[in-house]
Design an enzyme around this catalytic site. Structure first.
Site, PDB file in Angstrom:
ATOM      1  N   GLU A 191       0.830  -1.211   0.000  1.00  0.00           N
ATOM      2  CA  GLU A 191       0.000   0.000   0.000  1.00  0.00           C
ATOM      3  C   GLU A 191       0.865   1.262   0.000  1.00  0.00           C
ATOM      4  O   GLU A 191       0.541   2.237  -0.660  1.00  0.00           O
ATOM      5  CB  GLU A 191      -0.965  -0.006   1.192  1.00  0.00           C
ATOM      6  N   HIS A 223       1.848   2.051  -3.421  1.00  0.00           N
ATOM      7  CA  HIS A 223       0.821   2.788  -4.166  1.00  0.00           C
ATOM      8  C   HIS A 223       0.904   4.296  -3.889  1.00  0.00           C
ATOM      9  O   HIS A 223       0.736   5.110  -4.787  1.00  0.00           O
ATOM     10  CB  HIS A 223      -0.580   2.292  -3.794  1.00  0.00           C
ATOM     11  N   HIS A 266       0.041  -1.820  -9.995  1.00  0.00           N
ATOM     12  CA  HIS A 266       0.307  -3.246  -9.858  1.00  0.00           C
ATOM     13  C   HIS A 266       1.333  -3.694 -10.885  1.00  0.00           C
ATOM     14  O   HIS A 266       1.345  -3.237 -12.016  1.00  0.00           O
ATOM     15  CB  HIS A 266      -0.984  -4.053  -9.993  1.00  0.00           C
ATOM     16  N   CYS A 300      10.653  -5.338  -7.146  1.00  0.00           N
ATOM     17  CA  CYS A 300      11.486  -5.789  -8.264  1.00  0.00           C
ATOM     18  C   CYS A 300      12.331  -4.608  -8.754  1.00  0.00           C
ATOM     19  O   CYS A 300      12.111  -3.471  -8.348  1.00  0.00           O
ATOM     20  CB  CYS A 300      10.619  -6.333  -9.394  1.00  0.00           C
ATOM     21  N   CYS A 338      10.214  -1.685 -10.211  1.00  0.00           N
ATOM     22  CA  CYS A 338       9.482  -0.891  -9.220  1.00  0.00           C
ATOM     23  C   CYS A 338      10.454  -0.060  -8.385  1.00  0.00           C
ATOM     24  O   CYS A 338      10.153   1.062  -8.002  1.00  0.00           O
ATOM     25  CB  CYS A 338       8.625  -1.800  -8.339  1.00  0.00           C
TER      26      CYS A 338
HETATM   27 ZN   LIG Z   1      -2.540  -2.881  -4.749  1.00  0.00          ZN
HETATM   28 ZN   LIG Z   2       7.544  -4.693  -9.555  1.00  0.00          ZN
END
Ligand SMILES: [Zn+2]
Ligand SMILES: [Zn+2]
Lengths: 451, 190
Positions: free
Chosen positions: B134, B137, B143, B168, B171
């Site tokens: 969260e 986000h 996602h 990862c 991200c």
């Molecule tokens: Zn989510």
């Molecule tokens: Zn990722």
């Protein structure tokens, strides 16, 4: 697992604000572009102006209910997949909807897993459909060598730039509307450059899902995924000592942007499923019809990649900004298609030429080419007449094969408009779109009402 | 080097202090942040849905965002009640994308797959993972489809249990971009 292309558009249709908001918010988290409509008519209006891959439609809505909306969508946008949303009380309606072509239904409130499974499944199916279309298009226009045509001031400038840029090894970003010939510019740069004898490898980034683009670019080892039966070289490898042309570079996902940046910096990469680092020496030319600076603002395109690509910027002018070239281009295409079809057509009626010069050509050179090709096919005499031009005259459906959806739409609207004597209201009725949408489209395609 | 940005932990209703302390010590090992335990806040009545016997997660988030404690980079609400959003049967948590606040519920995380109470070695990693997801986000991450990334969507406890508490490479890069945009530089690679 298939990975969605970032361009998947979803539309949520529900009369309850709270449902629209919570569902749209949730789907955005999955990276989809989501819009909402609060009643059926609004949904149809939106769908007339823009393509949605998936629509989530509430069964019970005042005025136009979900089933009626479904029927209209199936007529108006047969490529849109529809998922019905229903409460326990109206499952029968949902089942009926499936019979009428809905993809599936979901019971409100949805289970997290079920929602994501349903959407994933749909994205998978839609993606495959999209790839089929792309393949067909590719077969339809097997590269015949083409050249840039034009003697107008903007084109002369463009030729100068091409010659200058070709001598360097700098990365080039070509921008311009669809159909302006961005790939021709890239090929010309390549041909004039010291790399001209090495391969020119083009990749249309907008045509692949993330996973496919990855294996197209980097290649893959045998067994890297289910369909990888053989080891395959990627286009980065194939472009060694030549030029890599990345078309529609604005369409790639954030993940691919990161991968691509890394490759552009190091020229090193590994095949999907492989571990051995490979090196390839290629020059990069990228192209897009999108406004990348706006995309950076929206957070959908990386600034660092933009600077990496935009070392030299070449804008290609739309056809309407070089109308002086229209007769020359028309002539050029006329000679080619007359030869291809073995027809003795060798000139264009001045009236037809004048109409072509006045038209805005939203599809640019490609649209002009298609118009001439079609005129040659249906033409009866030795001269192309005004009536042979689809944007003014009635059309012959059989000649429309292999054209873009946009052009089909324009032709169809022109046809209906003429059949209805230029009456906007009746034309809108026949087309099952509202008047505002029709006006919008008329303007977009440069169509005029007869009275 | 400037101090790392602070994440404020706000218990909504009564929450086991041990859990909060676990988050406080674990999160800084994964994200370049420090964590501060903040005063608990009561759960407002209007967020409760009598028929569903659940709390509206979006409304609770709004309540949390209404009166933000000063000096916090992000605020993570932790609650024991079950959460829903109107179109879904339940959610493990919710966050404002690119916003200030995130929220996780311990209600479902505390259960075994068969409904019994989960032991801490099962329960606690789930809390950390949900919190990280969260908070991701709130840093603009959507996602992710990379296997073994915390930003992968997990709609069930089984999937949540399979995930590891880390981002990862992709991200992480996008997370660093976000932190840089927010003027948080010198982010250590952890
Ligand atoms: Zn989510
Ligand atoms: Zn990722």
């Amino acid at each position: 697992m298939l990975i969605p292309h970032k361009k998947f558009n979803l539309l949520v249709v529900d009369d309850e604000l709270i449902i629209r908001e919570s569902l749209a918010g949730w789907l955005q988290r999955d990276g989809y572009q989501v819009e909402t409509a609060d009643h059926g008519a609004q949904a149809l209006e939106k769908a007339a102006a823009k393509h949605y891959d998936i629509m989530l439609v509430d069964v019970k809505m005042p005025e136009m209910d979900g089933l009626t909306l479904l029927k209209h969508i199936k007529e108006q946008n047969p490529d849109t997949a529809v998922v019905m949303m229903t409460a326990y009380g109206s499952i029968e309606d949902a089942v009926e909807a499936i019979k009428q072509g809905a993809f599936d239904y979901l019971l409100k409130p949805f289970d997290l897993e079920e929602l994501s499974l349903t959407i994933d499944r749909l994205v998978q199916i839609q993606t495959l459909a999209m790839e089929n279309v792309v393949l067909k298009e590719r077969v339809a226009k097997i590269d015949r060598f083409e050249e840039l045509v034009g003697q107008s001031e903007p084109m002369l400038q463009l030729y100068d730039t091409i010659m200058d840029v070709a001598q360097s090894d700098a990365t080039v970003l070509i921008t311009g509307e669809t159909g302006t010939g961005k790939e021709l510019v890239a090929r010309a740069i390549h041909a004039q450059s010291p790399r001209g004898y090495a391969p020119f490898i083009a990749v249309n980034c907008g045509a692949f899902t993330e996973q496919l683009l990855e294996s197209e670019l980097f290649g893959h080892e045998k067994g890297a995924f289910t369909d990888a039966k053989f080891t395959k070289k990627g286009r980065l490898e194939l472009a060694h000592s030549g030029t890599l042309f990345l078309d529609e570079v604005g369409d790639i996902t954030m993940k691919m942007q990161i991968d691509l940046l890394r490759v552009l910096e190091t020229h090193e990469f590994t095949r999907v499923g492989g571990t051995i680092p490979l090196h390839s020496d290629f020059r990069v030319i990228a192209a897009t019809h999108q406004d990348l600076l706006a995309a950076i603002q929206e957070g959908t395109f990386r600034r660092d990649l933009y600077y990496r690509l935009n070392v030299v910027h070449i804008p290609v002018p739309p056809l309407r900004e070089r109308r002086g070239d229209i007769p020359l281009l028309a002539e050029h295409f006329l000679v080619r298609y007359a030869a291809e079809t073995n027809k003795k057509i060798d000139s264009i009626h001045p009236e037809a030429l004048e109409a072509m010069r006045n038209y805005d050509w939203p599809g640019n050179v490609r649209e002009l080419e298609n118009a001439i090709e079609r005129a040659v096919v249906i033409g009866k005499g030795r001269q192309i007449q005004l009536a042979d031009l689809p944007f003014l005259g009635p059309t012959d459906r059989s000649a429309a094969v292999g054209r873009s959806l946009e052009e089909m739409e324009r032709q169809h609207i022109a046809q209906v408009l003429e059949a209805e004597g230029g009456n906007i209201s009746r034309t809108a009725q026949v087309l099952k779109i509202n008047r505002t949408t029709l006006y919008h489209k008329l303007k977009k395609y440069g169509l005029k009402t007869c009275n | 080097m400037p101090p790392p940005p602070s994440i404020g932990l706000v218990p909504l209703g009564s929450v086991d202090q041990k859990i909060l302390r676990h988050l406080k010590t674990t999160l800084p090992g994964i994200l370049p942040v420090s964590v501060q335990l903040l005063k608990a806040r009561p759960i407002p009545l209007h967020t409760y849905h009598i028929v569903r016997e659940q709390h509206n997660s979006t409304q609770l988030l709004e309540y949390l965002a209404q009166d933000l404690p000063p000096g916090m980079f992000k605020v993570l609400g932790v609650t024991g009640v079950d959460l829903y959003i109107p179109i879904l049967t339940y959610v493990f948590g919710e966050a404002q994308i690119g916003g200030d606040v995130a929220l996780i519920s311990l209600y479902r995380l505390s259960q075994e797959l068969d409904g019994r109470l989960a032991p801490p070695h099962v329960f606690w990693p789930r809390i950390v993972k949900s919190g990280l997801h969260e908070l991701g986000h709130t840093c603009n991450l959507k996602h992710c489809r990379q296997p073994d990334c915390i930003m992968q969507f997990s709609g069930s406890l089984e999937k949540l249990d399979q995930k590891n508490p880390h981002f990862c490479d992709y991200c992480r890069i996008m997370l660093n971009d976000y932190l840089e945009q927010q003027g948080i530089t010198n982010v250590s690679e952890r």
